[in-house]
Design an enzyme around this catalytic site. Sequence first.
Site, PDB file in Angstrom:
ATOM      1  N   ASP A 111     -46.120   0.849  16.324  1.00 57.88           N
ATOM      2  CA  ASP A 111     -45.567   1.206  17.643  1.00 57.88           C
ATOM      3  C   ASP A 111     -45.047   2.628  17.582  1.00 57.88           C
ATOM      4  O   ASP A 111     -44.585   3.075  16.536  1.00 57.88           O
ATOM      5  CB  ASP A 111     -44.412   0.267  18.002  1.00 57.88           C
ATOM      6  CG  ASP A 111     -44.871  -1.163  18.217  1.00 57.88           C
ATOM      7  OD1 ASP A 111     -44.220  -2.087  17.698  1.00 57.88           O
ATOM      8  OD2 ASP A 111     -45.887  -1.338  18.910  1.00 57.88           O
ATOM      9  N   ASP A 129     -50.037  -2.453  24.018  1.00 56.31           N
ATOM     10  CA  ASP A 129     -49.020  -3.163  24.797  1.00 56.31           C
ATOM     11  C   ASP A 129     -49.060  -2.713  26.248  1.00 56.31           C
ATOM     12  O   ASP A 129     -48.981  -3.529  27.172  1.00 56.31           O
ATOM     13  CB  ASP A 129     -47.624  -2.889  24.230  1.00 56.31           C
ATOM     14  CG  ASP A 129     -47.447  -3.429  22.831  1.00 56.31           C
ATOM     15  OD1 ASP A 129     -46.688  -2.839  22.065  1.00 56.31           O
ATOM     16  OD2 ASP A 129     -48.102  -4.433  22.506  1.00 56.31           O
TER      17      ASP A 129
HETATM   18  C1  KNH Z   1     -47.220  -6.695  25.593  1.00 54.57           C
HETATM   19  C2  KNH Z   1     -47.104  -8.063  24.958  1.00 54.57           C
HETATM   20  C3  KNH Z   1     -46.707  -7.941  23.517  1.00 54.57           C
HETATM   21  C4  KNH Z   1     -47.937  -7.882  22.608  1.00 54.57           C
HETATM   22  O1  KNH Z   1     -48.708  -9.086  22.774  1.00 54.57           O
HETATM   23  C5  KNH Z   1     -49.882  -9.237  22.095  1.00 54.57           C
HETATM   24  O2  KNH Z   1     -50.283  -8.473  21.255  1.00 54.57           O
HETATM   25  C6  KNH Z   1     -50.656 -10.472  22.493  1.00 54.57           C
HETATM   26  C7  KNH Z   1     -52.099 -10.161  22.758  1.00 54.57           C
HETATM   27  C8  KNH Z   1     -50.586 -11.516  21.434  1.00 54.57           C
HETATM   28  C9  KNH Z   1     -49.181 -12.098  21.237  1.00 54.57           C
HETATM   29  C10 KNH Z   1     -49.099 -12.637  19.839  1.00 54.57           C
HETATM   30  C11 KNH Z   1     -48.938 -13.219  22.216  1.00 54.57           C
HETATM   31  C12 KNH Z   1     -48.260 -12.772  23.445  1.00 54.57           C
HETATM   32  C13 KNH Z   1     -46.768 -12.798  23.285  1.00 54.57           C
HETATM   33  C14 KNH Z   1     -46.120 -12.598  24.624  1.00 54.57           C
HETATM   34  C15 KNH Z   1     -44.932 -11.809  24.495  1.00 54.57           C
HETATM   35  O3  KNH Z   1     -44.631 -11.272  23.453  1.00 54.57           O
HETATM   36  C16 KNH Z   1     -44.119 -11.658  25.745  1.00 54.57           C
HETATM   37  C17 KNH Z   1     -44.489 -10.366  26.391  1.00 54.57           C
HETATM   38  C18 KNH Z   1     -43.861 -10.226  27.724  1.00 54.57           C
HETATM   39  C19 KNH Z   1     -44.119  -8.854  28.271  1.00 54.57           C
HETATM   40  C20 KNH Z   1     -43.927  -8.833  29.777  1.00 54.57           C
HETATM   41  C21 KNH Z   1     -45.212  -8.576  30.503  1.00 54.57           C
HETATM   42  C22 KNH Z   1     -43.195  -7.896  27.617  1.00 54.57           C
HETATM   43  C23 KNH Z   1     -43.605  -6.694  27.101  1.00 54.57           C
HETATM   44  C24 KNH Z   1     -42.846  -6.134  26.016  1.00 54.57           C
HETATM   45  C25 KNH Z   1     -43.180  -4.980  25.387  1.00 54.57           C
HETATM   46  C26 KNH Z   1     -44.312  -4.113  25.862  1.00 54.57           C
HETATM   47  O4  KNH Z   1     -43.820  -3.238  26.882  1.00 54.57           O
HETATM   48  C27 KNH Z   1     -44.806  -2.324  27.337  1.00 54.57           C
HETATM   49  C28 KNH Z   1     -42.477  -4.572  24.161  1.00 54.57           C
HETATM   50  C29 KNH Z   1     -43.436  -4.568  22.997  1.00 54.57           C
HETATM   51  C30 KNH Z   1     -42.759  -4.223  21.698  1.00 54.57           C
HETATM   52  O5  KNH Z   1     -41.831  -5.260  21.329  1.00 54.57           O
HETATM   53  C31 KNH Z   1     -43.778  -4.017  20.579  1.00 54.57           C
HETATM   54  O6  KNH Z   1     -43.088  -3.801  19.349  1.00 54.57           O
HETATM   55  C32 KNH Z   1     -44.695  -5.214  20.453  1.00 54.57           C
HETATM   56  C33 KNH Z   1     -45.790  -5.000  19.434  1.00 54.57           C
HETATM   57  O7  KNH Z   1     -46.513  -3.807  19.745  1.00 54.57           O
HETATM   58  C34 KNH Z   1     -46.750  -6.197  19.402  1.00 54.57           C
HETATM   59  N1  KNH Z   1     -47.257  -6.473  20.740  1.00 54.57           N
HETATM   60  C35 KNH Z   1     -47.455  -7.747  21.173  1.00 54.57           C
HETATM   61  O8  KNH Z   1     -47.253  -8.750  20.505  1.00 54.57           O
END
Ligand code: KNH
Length: 152
Positions: A111, A129
Amino acid sequence: MWYYLIALFVIALDQLTKWIVVQKMEYGESITVIENFFYITSHRNRGAAWGILEGKMWFFYLITIIVIGAIIVYIQKLGKKEARLKVALAFMLGGAIGNFIDRVVRKEVVDFIDTYIFSYNYPIFNIADSALVIGVILVCVFTLFDGKKESK
Ligand SMILES: CCC[C@@H]1OC(=O)[C@@H](C)C[C@H](C)CCCCC(=O)CCC[C@@H](CC)/C=C/C=C(\COC)CC[C@@H](O)[C@@H](O)C[C@H](O)CNC1=O
């Protein structure tokens, strides 16, 4: 078919930006872009959003494969119409695959987009993300919007 090119573009941009951060920045290093608003900070996350379920890689693999499968089935089902909806799904597909590659290759997600929204330090995230969140919002808008149109 060209929807997959959008997903490919998201994946390429995501992986390129992550590669640059890993190659050119120390872990934890932060570059100020806009004081008190936007920084490039080299960060790693072994969890999902907000670092939840840290280290549960198999769970993330399973969920991601289900998400990817569901998106591809949905895109195929939509056929010719709903081009906007398919673009939104392609964004989600690119984002999901982008983070999946990190989880398989690095066992953690890179990130670097570090923002302060009204002085709240929002969790550091990446291009994948952003594509996921934009895709989710657009899918909601297009499905709700079309639902309203049909109900008239
Ligand atoms: C974007 C989903 C997260 C992403 O899911 C993915 O990969 C998917 C494809 C696979 C996951 C294992 C399953 C979904 C989990 C859903 C979740 O978690 C709830 C999400 C709500 C959402 C509201 C819509 C918030 C959003 C937050 C953030 C992003 O804001 C722009 C903060 C990101 C930072 O915490 C960063 O460190 C995260 C890191 O990059 C890993 N990223 C993931 O796990």
